[in-house]
Design a protein around this motif. Structure first.
Motif, PDB file in Angstrom:
ATOM      1  N   GLN A   1       0.840  -1.188   0.000  1.00  0.00           N
ATOM      2  CA  GLN A   1       0.000   0.000   0.000  1.00  0.00           C
ATOM      3  C   GLN A   1       0.876   1.239   0.000  1.00  0.00           C
ATOM      4  OE1 GLN A   1      -2.567  -0.363   3.368  1.00  0.00           O
ATOM      5  NE2 GLN A   1      -3.711  -2.050   2.492  1.00  0.00           N
ATOM      6  N   LYS A   2       0.380   2.283  -0.625  1.00  0.00           N
ATOM      7  CA  LYS A   2       1.117   3.534  -0.674  1.00  0.00           C
ATOM      8  C   LYS A   2       0.571   4.467   0.400  1.00  0.00           C
ATOM      9  CE  LYS A   2       2.168   5.259  -4.675  1.00  0.00           C
ATOM     10  NZ  LYS A   2       2.012   5.803  -6.038  1.00  0.00           N
ATOM     11  N   PHE A   3       1.484   5.054   1.124  1.00  0.00           N
ATOM     12  CA  PHE A   3       1.139   5.965   2.202  1.00  0.00           C
ATOM     13  C   PHE A   3       1.671   7.355   1.898  1.00  0.00           C
ATOM     14  CE2 PHE A   3       1.422   1.793   4.128  1.00  0.00           C
ATOM     15  CZ  PHE A   3       0.266   1.734   4.880  1.00  0.00           C
ATOM     16  N   ALA A   4       1.055   8.340   2.501  1.00  0.00           N
ATOM     17  CA  ALA A   4       1.541   9.714   2.405  1.00  0.00           C
ATOM     18  C   ALA A   4       1.253  10.407   3.733  1.00  0.00           C
ATOM     19  CB  ALA A   4       0.857  10.449   1.261  1.00  0.00           C
ATOM     20  N   LEU A   5       2.000  11.463   3.962  1.00  0.00           N
ATOM     21  CA  LEU A   5       1.820  12.263   5.172  1.00  0.00           C
ATOM     22  C   LEU A   5       1.495  13.695   4.781  1.00  0.00           C
ATOM     23  CD1 LEU A   5       4.854  11.272   7.409  1.00  0.00           C
ATOM     24  CD2 LEU A   5       2.495  10.627   7.743  1.00  0.00           C
ATOM     25  N   ILE A   6       0.723  14.350   5.629  1.00  0.00           N
ATOM     26  CA  ILE A   6       0.562  15.795   5.539  1.00  0.00           C
ATOM     27  C   ILE A   6       0.820  16.361   6.924  1.00  0.00           C
ATOM     28  CG2 ILE A   6      -1.096  15.749   3.636  1.00  0.00           C
ATOM     29  CD1 ILE A   6      -3.283  16.383   5.752  1.00  0.00           C
ATOM     30  N   ASP A   7       1.171  17.611   6.975  1.00  0.00           N
ATOM     31  CA  ASP A   7       1.337  18.314   8.245  1.00  0.00           C
ATOM     32  C   ASP A   7       0.304  19.437   8.251  1.00  0.00           C
ATOM     33  OD1 ASP A   7       2.062  19.737  10.488  1.00  0.00           O
ATOM     34  OD2 ASP A   7       4.214  19.610  10.077  1.00  0.00           O
ATOM     35  N   MET A   8      -0.829  19.179   8.890  1.00  0.00           N
ATOM     36  CA  MET A   8      -1.943  20.112   8.867  1.00  0.00           C
ATOM     37  C   MET A   8      -1.561  21.461   9.478  1.00  0.00           C
ATOM     38  SD  MET A   8      -4.929  20.357   7.683  1.00  0.00           S
ATOM     39  CE  MET A   8      -6.137  19.079   7.706  1.00  0.00           C
ATOM     40  N   GLU A   9      -0.756  21.464  10.527  1.00  0.00           N
ATOM     41  CA  GLU A   9      -0.324  22.726  11.133  1.00  0.00           C
ATOM     42  C   GLU A   9       0.477  23.551  10.134  1.00  0.00           C
ATOM     43  OE1 GLU A   9       1.746  21.922  14.775  1.00  0.00           O
ATOM     44  OE2 GLU A   9      -0.031  21.088  15.738  1.00  0.00           O
ATOM     45  N   TYR A  10       1.359  22.902   9.405  1.00  0.00           N
ATOM     46  CA  TYR A  10       2.174  23.574   8.390  1.00  0.00           C
ATOM     47  C   TYR A  10       1.274  24.143   7.296  1.00  0.00           C
ATOM     48  CZ  TYR A  10       5.340  23.952   4.366  1.00  0.00           C
ATOM     49  OH  TYR A  10       6.030  24.398   3.269  1.00  0.00           O
ATOM     50  N   ILE A  11       0.326  23.337   6.831  1.00  0.00           N
ATOM     51  CA  ILE A  11      -0.575  23.774   5.759  1.00  0.00           C
ATOM     52  C   ILE A  11      -1.423  24.951   6.228  1.00  0.00           C
ATOM     53  CG2 ILE A  11      -2.562  23.100   4.358  1.00  0.00           C
ATOM     54  CD1 ILE A  11      -1.352  20.238   4.317  1.00  0.00           C
ATOM     55  N   LEU A  12      -2.026  24.830   7.397  1.00  0.00           N
ATOM     56  CA  LEU A  12      -2.879  25.908   7.904  1.00  0.00           C
ATOM     57  C   LEU A  12      -2.077  27.189   8.145  1.00  0.00           C
ATOM     58  CD1 LEU A  12      -5.171  23.924  10.358  1.00  0.00           C
ATOM     59  CD2 LEU A  12      -5.815  24.898   8.149  1.00  0.00           C
ATOM     60  N   GLY A  13      -0.829  27.048   8.538  1.00  0.00           N
ATOM     61  CA  GLY A  13       0.026  28.216   8.743  1.00  0.00           C
ATOM     62  C   GLY A  13       0.323  28.963   7.458  1.00  0.00           C
ATOM     63  N   LYS A  14       0.196  28.290   6.328  1.00  0.00           N
ATOM     64  CA  LYS A  14       0.463  28.909   5.027  1.00  0.00           C
ATOM     65  C   LYS A  14      -0.802  29.442   4.351  1.00  0.00           C
ATOM     66  CE  LYS A  14       4.866  27.716   4.783  1.00  0.00           C
ATOM     67  NZ  LYS A  14       5.957  28.632   4.652  1.00  0.00           N
ATOM     68  N   VAL A  15      -1.964  29.216   4.959  1.00  0.00           N
ATOM     69  CA  VAL A  15      -3.230  29.657   4.368  1.00  0.00           C
ATOM     70  C   VAL A  15      -3.630  30.982   5.032  1.00  0.00           C
ATOM     71  CG1 VAL A  15      -5.671  29.082   4.045  1.00  0.00           C
ATOM     72  CG2 VAL A  15      -3.939  27.292   3.882  1.00  0.00           C
ATOM     73  N   PRO A  16      -3.592  32.096   4.290  1.00  0.00           N
ATOM     74  CA  PRO A  16      -3.907  33.408   4.876  1.00  0.00           C
ATOM     75  C   PRO A  16      -5.321  33.487   5.464  1.00  0.00           C
ATOM     76  CG  PRO A  16      -2.912  33.674   2.705  1.00  0.00           C
ATOM     77  CD  PRO A  16      -3.169  32.209   2.895  1.00  0.00           C
ATOM     78  N   ALA A  17      -6.290  32.841   4.850  1.00  0.00           N
ATOM     79  CA  ALA A  17      -7.664  32.893   5.362  1.00  0.00           C
ATOM     80  C   ALA A  17      -7.737  32.283   6.758  1.00  0.00           C
ATOM     81  CB  ALA A  17      -8.606  32.158   4.408  1.00  0.00           C
ATOM     82  N   TYR A  18      -6.934  31.261   7.016  1.00  0.00           N
ATOM     83  CA  TYR A  18      -6.922  30.634   8.336  1.00  0.00           C
ATOM     84  C   TYR A  18      -6.351  31.601   9.371  1.00  0.00           C
ATOM     85  CZ  TYR A  18      -5.993  27.239  12.024  1.00  0.00           C
ATOM     86  OH  TYR A  18      -5.966  26.578  13.213  1.00  0.00           O
ATOM     87  N   GLU A  19      -5.261  32.261   9.020  1.00  0.00           N
ATOM     88  CA  GLU A  19      -4.650  33.228   9.942  1.00  0.00           C
ATOM     89  C   GLU A  19      -5.602  34.390  10.214  1.00  0.00           C
ATOM     90  OE1 GLU A  19      -1.705  32.948  11.591  1.00  0.00           O
ATOM     91  OE2 GLU A  19      -1.609  30.934  10.731  1.00  0.00           O
ATOM     92  N   ASN A  20      -6.267  34.879   9.172  1.00  0.00           N
ATOM     93  CA  ASN A  20      -7.227  35.975   9.347  1.00  0.00           C
ATOM     94  C   ASN A  20      -8.402  35.527  10.216  1.00  0.00           C
ATOM     95  OD1 ASN A  20      -5.666  37.636   7.740  1.00  0.00           O
ATOM     96  ND2 ASN A  20      -6.822  37.182   5.880  1.00  0.00           N
ATOM     97  N   GLY A  21      -8.874  34.315   9.994  1.00  0.00           N
ATOM     98  CA  GLY A  21      -9.961  33.776  10.805  1.00  0.00           C
ATOM     99  C   GLY A  21      -9.572  33.666  12.268  1.00  0.00           C
ATOM    100  N   ASN A  22      -8.348  33.215  12.515  1.00  0.00           N
ATOM    101  CA  ASN A  22      -7.866  33.111  13.898  1.00  0.00           C
ATOM    102  C   ASN A  22      -7.797  34.486  14.560  1.00  0.00           C
ATOM    103  OD1 ASN A  22      -7.579  30.445  14.603  1.00  0.00           O
ATOM    104  ND2 ASN A  22      -5.518  30.272  13.789  1.00  0.00           N
ATOM    105  N   LYS A  23      -7.355  35.493  13.805  1.00  0.00           N
ATOM    106  CA  LYS A  23      -7.280  36.846  14.367  1.00  0.00           C
ATOM    107  C   LYS A  23      -8.673  37.373  14.683  1.00  0.00           C
ATOM    108  CE  LYS A  23      -2.886  38.051  12.266  1.00  0.00           C
ATOM    109  NZ  LYS A  23      -2.197  38.763  11.202  1.00  0.00           N
ATOM    110  N   GLN A  24      -9.616  37.122  13.797  1.00  0.00           N
ATOM    111  CA  GLN A  24     -11.007  37.527  14.045  1.00  0.00           C
ATOM    112  C   GLN A  24     -11.531  36.895  15.325  1.00  0.00           C
ATOM    113  OE1 GLN A  24     -13.011  36.245  10.429  1.00  0.00           O
ATOM    114  NE2 GLN A  24     -13.996  38.239  10.312  1.00  0.00           N
TER     115      GLN A  24
END
Length: 170
Positions: A22-45
Motif C-alpha cells: 500500500q502507498k502511504f503519504a503524510l501531511i502536516d496540517m499545522e504547516y498547511i494551515l500556517g500557510k493559508v492566509p484565510a486561516y490566519e485571518n480567521g484566527n485573528k477575528q
C-alpha cells in the motif's frame, strides 16, 4: 538445488508482496494551515471577538467583586431581610456571569459556532485537495503528522503538504 529453490521462492514472495504494498503519504496540517492566509485571518477575528467577550465577563466579575466588598463592609448594619436580599443579588449576578461565559465560550457557545463557520470551509478545501492528490497518486492512506502522536519518524519523501498547498493555490 535447495538453495536455488529457496532463493526463487524468496524472490517471488518479495515480488508478490511489493505488488500488494500500500502507498502511504503524510501531511502536516499545522504547516498547511500556517500557510493559508484565510486561516490566519480567521484566527485573528476569533481572537479579537474572544478578547471583547472576555473583557465583558471580566467587567461583570469586577462588579460582583465590588458588590461583595460593599456587602462585607455593610454586613454589620444589615438586618436579616436586607442581608438576604444583598446575598441573592450577588448570587444572581454570579449566575448571570456563568450564563454569559457559557453563551460565549461553552461547547455550544458563540465562539465555537463562529470557529466552525470560519474554519470549516478552509478545512473542507484542504480535505478535497488531499483527496484529489491521494486519488491521483493511488495513496491508500494519508496521515496527518500533526495529530498522529505515535509517528516517531517518517521519510520527508512521503510528505505531500507542499503538493496540497500547490493544489490550493498557495
Amino acid at each position: 538445488m535447495k538453495k536455488t529453490l529457496f532463493l526463487v521462492g524468496l524472490f517471488m514472495a518479495l515480488a508478490i508482496g511489493n505488488t500488494y504494498a500500500q502507498k502511504f503519504a503524510l501531511i502536516d496540517m499545522e504547516y498547511i494551515l500556517g500557510k493559508v492566509p484565510a486561516y490566519e485571518n480567521g484566527n485573528k477575528q476569533l481572537e479579537n471577538v474572544s478578547k471583547q467577550w472576555q473583557a465583558e465577563i471580566d467587567k461583570a466579575a469586577q462588579e460582583v467583586e465590588a458588590m461583595y466588598k460593599k456587602y462585607q463592609a455593610d454586613l454589620v448594619f444589615l438586618a436579616g431581610d436586607a442581608k438576604t436580599k444583598r446575598e441573592n443579588e450577588i448570587v444572581t449576578k454570579e449566575n448571570e456571569i456563568n450564563t454569559l461565559r457559557n453563551k460565549y465560550f461553552g461547547q455550544q457557545g458563540e465562539l465555537m459556532k463562529r470557529r466552525e463557520a470560519i474554519m470549516k470551509p478552509i478545512q473542507d478545501n484542504i480535505y478535497e485537495a488531499v483527496k484529489e492528490i491521494a486519488t491521483a497518486n493511488s495513496y491508500q492512506v494519508v496521515v496527518d503528522r500533526a495529530s498522529a502522536s505515535t509517528i516517531i519518524f517518517a521519510s520527508p519523501s512521503i510528505d505531500i503538504s507542499d503538493q496540497v498547498l500547490a493544489r490550493l493555490g498557495y
